[in-house]
Enzyme design. Structure first.
Site, PDB file in Angstrom:
ATOM      1  N   LYS A  53      64.081  -1.435   4.942  1.00 15.58           N
ATOM      2  CA  LYS A  53      65.511  -1.084   5.039  1.00 15.58           C
ATOM      3  C   LYS A  53      65.701   0.384   4.643  1.00 15.58           C
ATOM      4  O   LYS A  53      66.414   1.130   5.323  1.00 15.58           O
ATOM      5  CB  LYS A  53      66.351  -2.008   4.134  1.00 15.58           C
ATOM      6  CG  LYS A  53      66.430  -3.433   4.683  1.00 15.58           C
ATOM      7  CD  LYS A  53      67.120  -4.422   3.758  1.00 15.58           C
ATOM      8  CE  LYS A  53      67.057  -5.827   4.367  1.00 15.58           C
ATOM      9  NZ  LYS A  53      67.727  -6.860   3.597  1.00 15.58           N
ATOM     10  N   GLN A  97      69.084  -7.881  -2.390  1.00 10.14           N
ATOM     11  CA  GLN A  97      68.120  -8.673  -1.624  1.00 10.14           C
ATOM     12  C   GLN A  97      68.019 -10.079  -2.214  1.00 10.14           C
ATOM     13  O   GLN A  97      67.896 -10.245  -3.435  1.00 10.14           O
ATOM     14  CB  GLN A  97      66.748  -7.974  -1.632  1.00 10.14           C
ATOM     15  CG  GLN A  97      65.715  -8.604  -0.725  1.00 10.14           C
ATOM     16  CD  GLN A  97      66.045  -8.476   0.757  1.00 10.14           C
ATOM     17  OE1 GLN A  97      66.770  -7.560   1.176  1.00 10.14           O
ATOM     18  NE2 GLN A  97      65.525  -9.380   1.567  1.00 10.14           N
ATOM     19  N   ASP A 120      75.902  -6.936   4.467  1.00 10.94           N
ATOM     20  CA  ASP A 120      75.229  -8.192   4.815  1.00 10.94           C
ATOM     21  C   ASP A 120      76.228  -9.223   5.343  1.00 10.94           C
ATOM     22  O   ASP A 120      75.828 -10.223   5.951  1.00 10.94           O
ATOM     23  CB  ASP A 120      74.543  -8.788   3.569  1.00 10.94           C
ATOM     24  CG  ASP A 120      73.050  -8.488   3.515  1.00 10.94           C
ATOM     25  OD1 ASP A 120      72.451  -8.282   4.585  1.00 10.94           O
ATOM     26  OD2 ASP A 120      72.501  -8.485   2.404  1.00 10.94           O
TER      27      ASP A 120
HETATM   28  N1  GUN Z   1      66.906 -12.343   2.276  1.00  9.79           N
HETATM   29  C1  GUN Z   1      66.529 -12.793   3.495  1.00  9.79           C
HETATM   30  N2  GUN Z   1      67.328 -12.267   4.450  1.00  9.79           N
HETATM   31  C2  GUN Z   1      68.224 -11.476   3.810  1.00  9.79           C
HETATM   32  C3  GUN Z   1      69.293 -10.668   4.253  1.00  9.79           C
HETATM   33  O1  GUN Z   1      69.608 -10.568   5.442  1.00  9.79           O
HETATM   34  N3  GUN Z   1      69.977 -10.005   3.274  1.00  9.79           N
HETATM   35  C4  GUN Z   1      69.676 -10.101   1.964  1.00  9.79           C
HETATM   36  N4  GUN Z   1      70.407  -9.420   1.086  1.00  9.79           N
HETATM   37  N5  GUN Z   1      68.674 -10.849   1.519  1.00  9.79           N
HETATM   38  C5  GUN Z   1      67.957 -11.519   2.437  1.00  9.79           C
END
Ligand code: GUN
Length: 283
Positions: A53, A97, A120
């Site tokens: 990311k 995350q 998100d």
């Molecule tokens: N863990 C697995 N997929 C995601 C996501 O799209 N966003 C976040 N913050 N954590 C994740």
């Protein structure tokens, strides 16, 4: 019949180039879109996702902040960090995350993120906004899957879409996005009785169960568009999806490979949501 392969890598590149133009336009006005990513603990898969990311932000010339906190960080300390980044005008997108360590309440964490910066799309206000057709931030993975369908020329309106999986991150928002685009939507889970009866009726089949190769070619309607959100590491070290690609590609009309299908789109849509957030803040 052999399915057309939906090339997620190529489509992600194309979409990133579109959003880079929008980011550059903001930068010309003195605003650099900024994303902050918080990770708590040492989960190896999460560390790879977070690094990717941050890398994607750098590639598009976005500002990014990577906050790595130890696994024993208290909930209070995490909430304080979130509050600090919520108040930082250089940050337009903020995410924690998932999963977070067990001693931290993930609902509390998601509630603490400013809905205006919730790239998100997991804050209850943004979930509600999507459900009521007033979308602000679509969760990145289903948003990416939707773009793959659209860019591949798959018709959605009036079609029967079946989503297998009902997670908050993928299945539920995927169903809402397809509904918003006037599909007729069925949501199944891996426990649905006679699952094949439902999947065989799908013009669009989205699978996000985390169960390796559970959807086989005989469960697919000839000509259907199959989107495989699964990514499973097998004993031999190879990655595979929730769809059995070899048998499915002989029946489907379109199919996403794993890897190289939905995966590259998730981070692309995170960047898109961050740029969009910065555009809104600048408006
Ligand atoms: N863990 C697995 N997929 C995601 C996501 O799209 N966003 C976040 N913050 N954590 C994740």
């Amino acid at each position: 019949m052999t399915a057309r392969i939906i090339d997620g890598k190529a489509i992600a590149q194309e979409v990133r180039a579109e959003w880079k133009l929008r980011a550059d336009a903001l930068k010309a006005r003195g605003i650099t879109p900024g994303l902050a990513v918080i990770i708590v603990g040492e989960d190896p898969a999460s560390k790879v996702y977070v690094a990717n990311k941050v890398k994607a932000c750098a590639e598009l010339g976005l500002h990014s902040v990577h906050v790595a906190l130890p696994a024993d960080t208290s909930e209070t300390a995490l909430l304080a960090k979130i509050a600090e980044l919520n108040a930082d005008p250089k940050i337009h997108g903020l995410l924690v995350q998932l999963p977070v360590p067990k001693h931290i309440n993930s609902d509390k964490v998601l509630n603490a993120i400013s809905p205006e910066k919730d790239v998100d799309g997991f804050h209850p206000l943004n979930v509600g906004a999507l459900a009521t057709g007033n979308m602000r931030f679509a969760p990145c993975t289903p948003y990416g899957a939707l773009i793959l369908l659209q860019k591949s020329g798959v018709e959605i309106e009036g079609k029967h879409a079946v989503v297998v999986g009902r997670s908050n991150i993928v299945g539920k928002p995927m169903a809402l996005l397809l509904l918003q685009h006037n599909a007729t939507v069925t949501i199944c889970t891996s426990k649905t009785s006679d699952l094949a009866k439902h999947t065989r009726d799908a013009d669009i089949l989205v699978v996000a169960t985390g169960k390796p190769r559970m959807i086989t070619g005989d469960m697919i309607k000839p000509g259907a568009a199959v989107i495989d959100v699964g990514i499973n590491r097998m004993a031999d070290g190879k990655l595979c999806g929730d769809v059995d690609f070899e048998s499915a590609k002989e029946v489907a009309g379109w199919i996403t490979p794993v890897p190289g299908g939905v995966g590259p789109m998730t981070i692309t849509m995170l960047v898109a949501n961050t740029v969009q957030s910065a555009e809104r803040a600048a408006a």
